[in-house]
Scaffold this motif. Structure first.
Motif, PDB file in Angstrom:
ATOM      1  N   GLU A 151       5.675  -4.103   1.347  1.00 24.91           N
ATOM      2  CA  GLU A 151       5.338  -5.349   0.671  1.00 24.91           C
ATOM      3  C   GLU A 151       4.981  -6.439   1.681  1.00 24.91           C
ATOM      4  O   GLU A 151       4.028  -7.199   1.487  1.00 24.91           O
ATOM      5  CB  GLU A 151       6.494  -5.800  -0.209  1.00 24.91           C
ATOM      6  N   LYS A 152       5.752  -6.499   2.765  1.00 23.85           N
ATOM      7  CA  LYS A 152       5.488  -7.516   3.781  1.00 23.85           C
ATOM      8  C   LYS A 152       4.154  -7.280   4.468  1.00 23.85           C
ATOM      9  O   LYS A 152       3.339  -8.211   4.613  1.00 23.85           O
ATOM     10  CB  LYS A 152       6.615  -7.509   4.818  1.00 23.85           C
ATOM     11  N   LEU A 153       3.905  -6.042   4.879  1.00 27.23           N
ATOM     12  CA  LEU A 153       2.631  -5.730   5.517  1.00 27.23           C
ATOM     13  C   LEU A 153       1.471  -5.962   4.557  1.00 27.23           C
ATOM     14  O   LEU A 153       0.408  -6.450   4.951  1.00 27.23           O
ATOM     15  CB  LEU A 153       2.629  -4.278   6.010  1.00 27.23           C
ATOM     16  N   GLY A 154       1.689  -5.612   3.279  1.00 27.81           N
ATOM     17  CA  GLY A 154       0.639  -5.820   2.288  1.00 27.81           C
ATOM     18  C   GLY A 154       0.303  -7.286   2.114  1.00 27.81           C
ATOM     19  O   GLY A 154      -0.872  -7.655   2.016  1.00 27.81           O
ATOM     20  N   ARG A 155       1.333  -8.140   2.084  1.00 28.44           N
ATOM     21  CA  ARG A 155       1.077  -9.580   1.947  1.00 28.44           C
ATOM     22  C   ARG A 155       0.298 -10.113   3.136  1.00 28.44           C
ATOM     23  O   ARG A 155      -0.654 -10.881   2.984  1.00 28.44           O
ATOM     24  CB  ARG A 155       2.403 -10.342   1.798  1.00 28.44           C
ATOM     25  N   TRP A 156       0.712  -9.696   4.338  1.00 27.90           N
ATOM     26  CA  TRP A 156       0.005 -10.152   5.530  1.00 27.90           C
ATOM     27  C   TRP A 156      -1.444  -9.642   5.554  1.00 27.90           C
ATOM     28  O   TRP A 156      -2.373 -10.375   5.923  1.00 27.90           O
ATOM     29  CB  TRP A 156       0.731  -9.682   6.793  1.00 27.90           C
ATOM     30  N   LEU A 157      -1.628  -8.391   5.157  1.00 28.73           N
ATOM     31  CA  LEU A 157      -2.983  -7.837   5.129  1.00 28.73           C
ATOM     32  C   LEU A 157      -3.863  -8.599   4.147  1.00 28.73           C
ATOM     33  O   LEU A 157      -5.005  -8.954   4.468  1.00 28.73           O
ATOM     34  CB  LEU A 157      -2.935  -6.355   4.757  1.00 28.73           C
ATOM     35  N   ARG A 158      -3.356  -8.855   2.965  1.00 27.10           N
ATOM     36  CA  ARG A 158      -4.157  -9.556   1.963  1.00 27.10           C
ATOM     37  C   ARG A 158      -4.448 -10.986   2.408  1.00 27.10           C
ATOM     38  O   ARG A 158      -5.539 -11.511   2.180  1.00 27.10           O
ATOM     39  CB  ARG A 158      -3.454  -9.528   0.601  1.00 27.10           C
ATOM     40  N   TRP A 159      -3.467 -11.620   3.071  1.00 30.53           N
ATOM     41  CA  TRP A 159      -3.706 -12.977   3.564  1.00 30.53           C
ATOM     42  C   TRP A 159      -4.789 -12.983   4.643  1.00 30.53           C
ATOM     43  O   TRP A 159      -5.702 -13.815   4.607  1.00 30.53           O
ATOM     44  CB  TRP A 159      -2.398 -13.549   4.113  1.00 30.53           C
ATOM     45  N   LEU A 196     -13.283  -5.307  -1.750  1.00 26.87           N
ATOM     46  CA  LEU A 196     -12.873  -3.961  -2.162  1.00 26.87           C
ATOM     47  C   LEU A 196     -11.648  -3.500  -1.374  1.00 26.87           C
ATOM     48  O   LEU A 196     -10.733  -2.881  -1.932  1.00 26.87           O
ATOM     49  CB  LEU A 196     -14.033  -2.984  -1.972  1.00 26.87           C
ATOM     50  N   PHE A 197     -11.617  -3.814  -0.074  1.00 27.02           N
ATOM     51  CA  PHE A 197     -10.478  -3.439   0.756  1.00 27.02           C
ATOM     52  C   PHE A 197      -9.220  -4.171   0.306  1.00 27.02           C
ATOM     53  O   PHE A 197      -8.120  -3.601   0.280  1.00 27.02           O
ATOM     54  CB  PHE A 197     -10.790  -3.731   2.220  1.00 27.02           C
ATOM     55  N   TRP A 198      -9.366  -5.443  -0.057  1.00 26.89           N
ATOM     56  CA  TRP A 198      -8.236  -6.224  -0.570  1.00 26.89           C
ATOM     57  C   TRP A 198      -7.658  -5.531  -1.793  1.00 26.89           C
ATOM     58  O   TRP A 198      -6.432  -5.432  -1.948  1.00 26.89           O
ATOM     59  CB  TRP A 198      -8.719  -7.627  -0.919  1.00 26.89           C
ATOM     60  N   MET A 199      -8.520  -5.044  -2.680  1.00 25.31           N
ATOM     61  CA  MET A 199      -8.075  -4.353  -3.885  1.00 25.31           C
ATOM     62  C   MET A 199      -7.386  -3.031  -3.537  1.00 25.31           C
ATOM     63  O   MET A 199      -6.374  -2.670  -4.145  1.00 25.31           O
ATOM     64  CB  MET A 199      -9.260  -4.113  -4.815  1.00 25.31           C
ATOM     65  N   VAL A 200      -7.936  -2.308  -2.551  1.00 29.95           N
ATOM     66  CA  VAL A 200      -7.333  -1.044  -2.134  1.00 29.95           C
ATOM     67  C   VAL A 200      -5.945  -1.288  -1.557  1.00 29.95           C
ATOM     68  O   VAL A 200      -4.983  -0.572  -1.882  1.00 29.95           O
ATOM     69  CB  VAL A 200      -8.222  -0.320  -1.105  1.00 29.95           C
ATOM     70  N   VAL A 201      -5.799  -2.288  -0.707  1.00 25.97           N
ATOM     71  CA  VAL A 201      -4.494  -2.602  -0.104  1.00 25.97           C
ATOM     72  C   VAL A 201      -3.484  -2.964  -1.179  1.00 25.97           C
ATOM     73  O   VAL A 201      -2.338  -2.486  -1.168  1.00 25.97           O
ATOM     74  CB  VAL A 201      -4.634  -3.749   0.918  1.00 25.97           C
ATOM     75  N   ARG A 202      -3.893  -3.808  -2.120  1.00 25.29           N
ATOM     76  CA  ARG A 202      -2.979  -4.205  -3.187  1.00 25.29           C
ATOM     77  C   ARG A 202      -2.492  -2.990  -3.972  1.00 25.29           C
ATOM     78  O   ARG A 202      -1.296  -2.847  -4.255  1.00 25.29           O
ATOM     79  CB  ARG A 202      -3.672  -5.189  -4.125  1.00 25.29           C
ATOM     80  N   ARG A 203      -3.401  -2.098  -4.308  1.00 24.11           N
ATOM     81  CA  ARG A 203      -3.027  -0.920  -5.099  1.00 24.11           C
ATOM     82  C   ARG A 203      -2.236   0.089  -4.260  1.00 24.11           C
ATOM     83  O   ARG A 203      -1.383   0.805  -4.793  1.00 24.11           O
ATOM     84  CB  ARG A 203      -4.283  -0.273  -5.683  1.00 24.11           C
ATOM     85  N   LEU A 204      -2.502   0.115  -2.963  1.00 22.55           N
ATOM     86  CA  LEU A 204      -1.744   1.023  -2.110  1.00 22.55           C
ATOM     87  C   LEU A 204      -0.301   0.547  -1.981  1.00 22.55           C
ATOM     88  O   LEU A 204       0.634   1.362  -1.996  1.00 22.55           O
ATOM     89  CB  LEU A 204      -2.408   1.120  -0.731  1.00 22.55           C
ATOM     90  N   VAL A 205      -0.103  -0.761  -1.868  1.00 25.17           N
ATOM     91  CA  VAL A 205       1.257  -1.305  -1.838  1.00 25.17           C
ATOM     92  C   VAL A 205       1.981  -0.957  -3.138  1.00 25.17           C
ATOM     93  O   VAL A 205       3.148  -0.538  -3.131  1.00 25.17           O
ATOM     94  CB  VAL A 205       1.224  -2.841  -1.631  1.00 25.17           C
TER      95      VAL A 205
END
Length: 216
Positions: A8-16, A198-207
């Motif tokens: 969750e933490k890595l996902g938040r940082w990635l999306r930011w 698209l990558f933002w969406m992939v990261v969110r769904r992967l988290v």
């Protein structure tokens, strides 16, 4: 801290960071349009003309945005590879273990020429399938093949276009040459903007998918 909170933490940082990257790409696109508009009139490159000053300022903004993009790109790459390593590592402990690649190769394939054109995509695709199998009937929404395919296609196209632009021999001493450079830059960055979304969406769904596969 458990793997759950780590994802969750890595996902938040990635999306930011992806958000920052997208905003800076947008700034560079606007700078490109500003250059094109400033040089569209006759005598735009005459010394001291308004077109020259406006185009020069816009080019400086584009150059500054390029440096921020590079820094954000590196940070995104490092965080995503760490995320991918931990995700594959955890997925190998699922009831039906993820066996497509090892955690090390999940990262390493990104750096091998030609193999990195398809193996990273397949790694993420199989990871989603492993998460869905682990979650069973209560699986949370995961990325479909269409989303993954669109992300990977735009990622490759955008990076190839950027690579070609960086190696193009553009005459920056003429209005036509600078305008052509700005047009190509706008085109490349629009492709990268789509890939980033698209990558933002992939990261969110992967988290989300990894959260569904976490053991308490």
């Amino acid at each position: 801290m458990g793997d759950d909170s780590l994802f969750e933490k890595l996902g938040r940082w990635l999306r930011w960071l992806l958000g920052v990257y997208g905003v800076v790409l947008g700034v560079e696109v606007l700078g490109g349009f500003a250059v094109i508009g400033a040089l569209s009139g006759a005598g735009a490159l005459e010394p001291g003309s308004g077109g020259t000053r406006a185009a020069g300022l816009a080019l400086l903004v584009m150059a500054g945005a390029g440096f921020v993009e590079l820094a954000a790109y590196i940070a995104i790459a490092v965080l995503f590879l760490r995320f991918l390593y931990k995700a594959v590592q955890q997925a190998r402990g699922f009831a039906t273990p993820y066996s497509y690649v090892s955690p090390g190769w999940a990262v390493g394939y990104w750096f091998i020429p030609f193999i990195n054109l398809y193996r990273p995509y397949e790694t993420v695709k199989h990871l989603f399938k492993a998460c869905a199998a682990e979650a069973g009937g209560e699986a949370k929404p995961a990325a479909g093949d269409q989303l993954l395919g669109a992300w990977w296609a735009m990622f490759l196209i955008g990076n190839v276009a950027g690579w070609m632009l960086a190696r193009s021999d553009t005459d920056m001493s003429t209005a036509a040459g600078i305008t052509t450079y700005a047009e190509y830059t706008v085109g490349c960055n629009v492709l990268l903007l789509i890939a980033t979304l698209l990558f933002w969406m992939v990261v969110r769904r992967l988290v989300t998918a990894m959260g569904g596969g976490v053991k308490a």
